[in-house]
Scaffold this active site. Structure first.
Site, short mmCIF file in Angstrom:
data_model
loop_
_atom_site.label_atom_id
_atom_site.label_comp_id
_atom_site.label_asym_id
_atom_site.label_seq_id
_atom_site.Cartn_x
_atom_site.Cartn_y
_atom_site.Cartn_z
N GLY A 1 63.61 65.81 22.53
CA GLY A 1 64.64 65.37 21.59
C GLY A 1 65.19 64.07 22.12
N GLY B 1 59.50 66.78 19.20
CA GLY B 1 58.43 67.76 19.38
C GLY B 1 58.12 68.53 18.10
N GLU B 2 59.16 68.81 17.28
CA GLU B 2 58.94 69.57 16.05
C GLU B 2 58.50 68.67 14.90
OE1 GLU B 2 62.56 71.80 15.17
OE2 GLU B 2 62.70 72.34 17.29
N ASN B 3 58.92 67.42 14.94
CA ASN B 3 58.79 66.58 13.73
C ASN B 3 57.84 65.40 13.83
OD1 ASN B 3 60.82 67.94 12.11
ND2 ASN B 3 62.27 67.16 13.62
N ASN C 1 79.79 75.08 20.55
CA ASN C 1 79.24 74.07 21.47
C ASN C 1 80.26 72.94 21.50
OD1 ASN C 1 77.84 72.11 22.83
ND2 ASN C 1 76.01 72.21 21.56
N ARG D 1 78.39 77.59 24.62
CA ARG D 1 77.40 76.87 25.41
C ARG D 1 78.14 76.21 26.58
NH1 ARG D 1 74.84 70.99 24.49
NH2 ARG D 1 73.35 71.11 26.18
N ARG E 1 61.81 57.85 14.83
CA ARG E 1 61.39 57.47 13.47
C ARG E 1 61.26 55.95 13.38
NH1 ARG E 1 65.59 61.84 11.43
NH2 ARG E 1 66.48 61.05 13.35
#
Ligand code: ADP
Length: 398
Positions: A210, A334-336, A7, A91, A286
């Site tokens: 993200g 979204g994940e955390n 990437n 990518r 955060r």
């Protein structure tokens, strides 16, 4: 066979080595500050050796790629031999309308990627530098291009056309393309697997939240709409990007602040989003969550506006698909962030979303958040764009 996934950005280069058959991540790392001073980070994940970072002069991407090859094929610290690397998966951010799936790279493909570079001037030229560096250093190894835009090419024209004079589409291909396609594809397929339904028979809304954020509607295995547009500026509120706004704002601010349109668009990309709404507290959720809980009114505004925008898109996409079976959250936020997920889900009771507070707090690659009898299932699913690129690459070369 091992796949090297690259990437490549303008001054950085991230890489992973993945076993094509077992899908095990063997090594990863990155080159940073290419052309400035340079630092190289390498991690042998397979042996659990931990990260090693060294400052080393990296004048150009060729040097970066040669450092990567040296490290991953090192007899002591490495994870493969050069011969074992069966292909390189790159990518590529923008494939325009030319690419609806991943392709083996040849001169024609490079020319086609170059021809859409004005749609992604910061990304495509950098991606191609990585391709050329690999061609130079690994001349016999097949190279594959995996596009951020390809998954969204199934959108119908009513979703991708802007209501502008048609000549802009005909002359310049001004339309919605969408980005993060590798992630939307990976997560929507994972959803079908997890709920045990055929991919072709399920309606999923994927919220990729993200630093850059986008949302997609995937109906019966095809993307039918997505929030990012001609560029990754449209749609959701992001870390520093505004997302949707009245286009007349560009001229209005340009006039008031004596700026060019390009300068205003740069503000929309780099100085807006939750960073701006939080009164420059942070673009990182955060910090925003901590600020929100400490009573900072701007942190609250930023988080509330972000979640409200996501919820509005979910409603729109449920309408677009005449229903939704699964809502999936992915990427850094979204994940955390149970905090953000809960604020979004609180809007969605009318759709039949019934979520469990305890489940929402759990962590893992696949977490079911909805109650078992919820009409719409909700999951947090870890995205893995590098693995998706490795899979696409392997499928084309095996
Ligand atoms: P990108 O790939 O677009 O740079 P990521 O998907 O890596 O973004 O997401 C990065 C963002 O995820 C961070 O800026 C931060 O806002 C958010 N994030 C990461 N970890 C957490 C966490 N534990 N809680 C809340 N937000 C988090």
């Amino acid at each position: 066979m091992k796949i090297l996934v690259i990437n490549c950005g303008s001054s950085s280069l991230k890489y992973q080595v993945i076993d094509a058959v077992t899908e095990e991540l063997l090594a990863k790392g990155l080159c940073e500050r290419i052309g400035i001073d340079g630092s190289f980070t390498y991690e042998n994940v397979k042996a659990g050796l931990g990260k090693e970072k060294c400052d080393v002069d990296i004048p150009d991407h060729n040097k970066g790629i040669s450092l990567v090859i040296e490290a991953v094929t090192d007899p002591v610290k490495g994870v493969t031999t050069l011969e074992e690397i069966g292909a390189v998966g790159h990518r590529i951010v923008h494939g325009g309308e030319a690419f609806t799936s991943s392709v083996l790279i040849n001169d024609e493909v490079i020319a086609a990627i170059e021809s859409v570079s004005d749609l992604a001037p910061l990304h495509n030229p950098a991606n191609l530098i990585g391709v050329r560096a690999c061609q130079d250093l690994m001349p016999g190894t097949p190279q594959v291009a995996v596009f951020d835009t390809a998954f969204h090419q199934t959108m119908p024209s009513k979703a991708y056309m802007y209501a502008l004079p048609l000549e802009y589409y005909n002359k310049y291909k001004v339309r919605r393309y969408g980005f993060h396609g590798t992630s939307h594809s990976f997560v929507s397929k994972k959803v079908a697997e997890v709920v045990g339904k055929p991919y072709e028979e399920i309606k999923t809304i994927v919220c990729h939240l993200g630093n850059g954020a986008s949302i997609s509607a995937v109906k019966n295995g095809k993307c039918v709409d997505t929030s990012m547009g001609l560029t990754p500026l449209e749609g959701l509120i992001m870390g520093t990007r505004s997302g949707d706004l009245d286009p007349a704002i560009v001229e209005f601010i340009a006039g008031k602040e004596n700026m060019t349109a390009a300068q205003v668009v740069s503000v929309l990309n780099k100085k807006s989003g939750v960073q701006a709404l939080s009164n420059n507290l942070s673009s990182d959720f955060r910090d925003l969550e901590a600020g929100y809980k400490a009573g900072n009114e701007y942190a609250k505004l930023a988080v509330d506006a972000f979640c409200y925008r996501v919820a509005k898109y979910v409603g729109a996409y449920a309408a677009a698909m005449n229903g939704v079976d699964v809502i999936a959250f992915t990427a850094g936020i979204g994940e955390n962030s149970p905090f953000v997920r809960e604020k979004i889900l609180a809007y969605l009771g009318y759709l039949g979303v019934d979520y469990c507070e305890e489940r929402n707090k759990q962590r893992g690659d696949v977490v079911k958040i909805s109650k078992d009898d919820s009409k719409v299932a909700v999951y947090a699913i870890a995205t893995n764009e590098e693995l998706a690129i490795a899979r696409e690459t392997y499928a084309l070369v095996k």
